[in-house]
Design a protein around this motif. Structure first.
Motif, short mmCIF file in Angstrom:
data_model
loop_
_atom_site.label_atom_id
_atom_site.label_comp_id
_atom_site.label_asym_id
_atom_site.label_seq_id
_atom_site.Cartn_x
_atom_site.Cartn_y
_atom_site.Cartn_z
N LEU A 125 0.83 -1.20 0.00
CA LEU A 125 0.00 0.00 0.00
C LEU A 125 0.87 1.25 0.00
O LEU A 125 0.60 2.21 -0.73
CB LEU A 125 -0.89 -0.01 1.25
N PHE A 126 1.91 1.23 0.83
CA PHE A 126 2.82 2.38 0.92
C PHE A 126 3.55 2.58 -0.40
O PHE A 126 3.73 3.71 -0.86
CB PHE A 126 3.80 2.15 2.07
N GLU A 127 3.97 1.49 -1.03
CA GLU A 127 4.65 1.59 -2.33
C GLU A 127 3.69 2.11 -3.40
O GLU A 127 4.09 2.87 -4.29
CB GLU A 127 5.21 0.22 -2.73
N TYR A 128 2.42 1.69 -3.33
CA TYR A 128 1.42 2.20 -4.26
C TYR A 128 1.27 3.71 -4.12
O TYR A 128 1.22 4.44 -5.12
CB TYR A 128 0.07 1.51 -4.01
N GLU A 129 1.22 4.19 -2.88
CA GLU A 129 1.10 5.64 -2.65
C GLU A 129 2.33 6.38 -3.17
O GLU A 129 2.21 7.45 -3.77
CB GLU A 129 0.90 5.91 -1.15
N ASN A 130 3.52 5.81 -2.95
CA ASN A 130 4.74 6.43 -3.49
C ASN A 130 4.72 6.49 -5.01
O ASN A 130 5.15 7.47 -5.61
CB ASN A 130 5.99 5.66 -3.01
N LEU A 131 4.21 5.43 -5.64
CA LEU A 131 4.10 5.40 -7.10
C LEU A 131 3.14 6.47 -7.59
O LEU A 131 3.42 7.18 -8.57
CB LEU A 131 3.63 4.02 -7.55
N GLN A 132 1.99 6.63 -6.89
CA GLN A 132 1.03 7.66 -7.27
C GLN A 132 1.64 9.06 -7.13
O GLN A 132 1.45 9.92 -7.99
CB GLN A 132 -0.23 7.56 -6.38
N GLU A 133 2.38 9.27 -6.05
CA GLU A 133 3.03 10.57 -5.84
C GLU A 133 4.06 10.84 -6.92
O GLU A 133 4.17 11.96 -7.44
CB GLU A 133 3.70 10.58 -4.46
N GLN A 134 4.81 9.81 -7.30
CA GLN A 134 5.80 9.96 -8.36
C GLN A 134 5.13 10.29 -9.70
O GLN A 134 5.63 11.14 -10.46
CB GLN A 134 6.61 8.66 -8.49
N GLN A 135 4.00 9.68 -9.98
CA GLN A 135 3.27 9.98 -11.22
C GLN A 135 2.76 11.41 -11.22
O GLN A 135 2.80 12.09 -12.25
CB GLN A 135 2.10 9.01 -11.39
N ARG A 136 2.29 11.89 -10.05
CA ARG A 136 1.83 13.29 -9.98
C ARG A 136 2.99 14.25 -10.24
O ARG A 136 2.85 15.24 -10.95
CB ARG A 136 1.21 13.56 -8.60
N LEU A 137 4.15 13.95 -9.65
CA LEU A 137 5.32 14.82 -9.86
C LEU A 137 5.77 14.79 -11.32
O LEU A 137 6.17 15.82 -11.88
CB LEU A 137 6.46 14.39 -8.95
N ASN A 138 5.69 13.62 -11.95
CA ASN A 138 6.06 13.52 -13.37
C ASN A 138 5.11 14.34 -14.25
O ASN A 138 5.53 14.97 -15.22
CB ASN A 138 6.05 12.06 -13.82
N LYS A 139 3.80 14.34 -13.90
CA LYS A 139 2.84 15.14 -14.66
C LYS A 139 3.15 16.63 -14.53
O LYS A 139 3.07 17.38 -15.51
CB LYS A 139 1.41 14.86 -14.18
N ILE A 140 3.50 17.05 -13.33
CA ILE A 140 3.83 18.47 -13.11
C ILE A 140 5.06 18.84 -13.93
O ILE A 140 5.09 19.88 -14.60
CB ILE A 140 4.07 18.75 -11.61
N ALA A 141 6.08 17.96 -13.87
CA ALA A 141 7.30 18.24 -14.63
C ALA A 141 7.02 18.29 -16.13
O ALA A 141 7.52 19.18 -16.84
CB ALA A 141 8.35 17.17 -14.33
#
Length: 196
Positions: A125-141
């Motif tokens: 679950l924690f890894e899933y949340e980290n993956l979601q956060e990484q995807q959000r940061l990639n979209k911003i970039a």
């Protein structure tokens, strides 16, 4: 478990703890140490069941497309660490018979396997949340890469060959600045809505 020379018999399951015998200190231990061990193992089992329920609720919310679950995932992770440090003990006494009895309680309730499975679920679950956060940061970039590139190119052409400000500088920079601010406002407005 049979204790030598005393005729004492202990039996334990997920739901019960029984002792038959006439050991003189038996009553004291049954009312204090052994009773507390049984209660502790029941609390551990109840905690594991509660964590499993919360994880299933979060998983259902993920499949239900509820976006902002990071706070719930962080809370369950923090609570799990507290559970490991304050409730889930490897040993609770230095007495050999107490150590064996505690191990039997945990074995009867299948606690070691349950906690290991729970640990894997929470980690995923924690890894899933980290993956979601990484995807959000990639979209911003990705969103701001073209704007940064355009701003950089326009910034290099501020002055013409004579060293004076180009006549196109002001309108183009105002347009880029307004569009950048508009994108910022739209993005963060959407983010705040999701958090609510």
């Amino acid at each position: 478990k049979h204790q030598e020379n005393s005729g004492t018999l202990f039996a334990m399951t997920k739901d019960s703890f029984v002792c038959l015998g006439s050991w003189p200190l038996l009553e004291t231990h049954m009312l204090t140490m052994y009773y507390q061990m049984a209660i502790l193992c029941l609390v551990q089992r109840a905690s594991v069941l509660r964590f499993s329920y919360e994880i299933s609720q979060i998983t259902r919310s993920i499949f239900g497309k509820r976006i902002n679950l990071s706070k719930q995932i962080r809370e369950i992770y923090e609570n799990y660490i507290t559970f490991l440090n304050r409730i889930y003990f490897r040993e609770v006494t230095a007495q050999i018979q107490g150590i064996e009895m505690y191990a039997k309680f945990q074995e009867a309730m299948n606690l070691e396997k349950e906690v290991k499975d729970l640990d894997n679920e929470i980690q995923e679950l924690f890894e899933y949340e980290n993956l979601q956060e990484q995807q959000r940061l990639n979209k911003i970039a990705t969103l701001f890469l073209p704007i940064t590139l355009i701003t950089g190119i326009l910034g290099m052409n501020t002055f013409d060959a004579c060293g004076t400000l180009s006549k196109y500088f002001l309108p183009i920079n105002i347009a880029v600045t307004v569009s950048t601010v508009g994108v910022f406002i739209a993005f963060f407005k959407d983010s705040f809505k999701r958090k609510k």
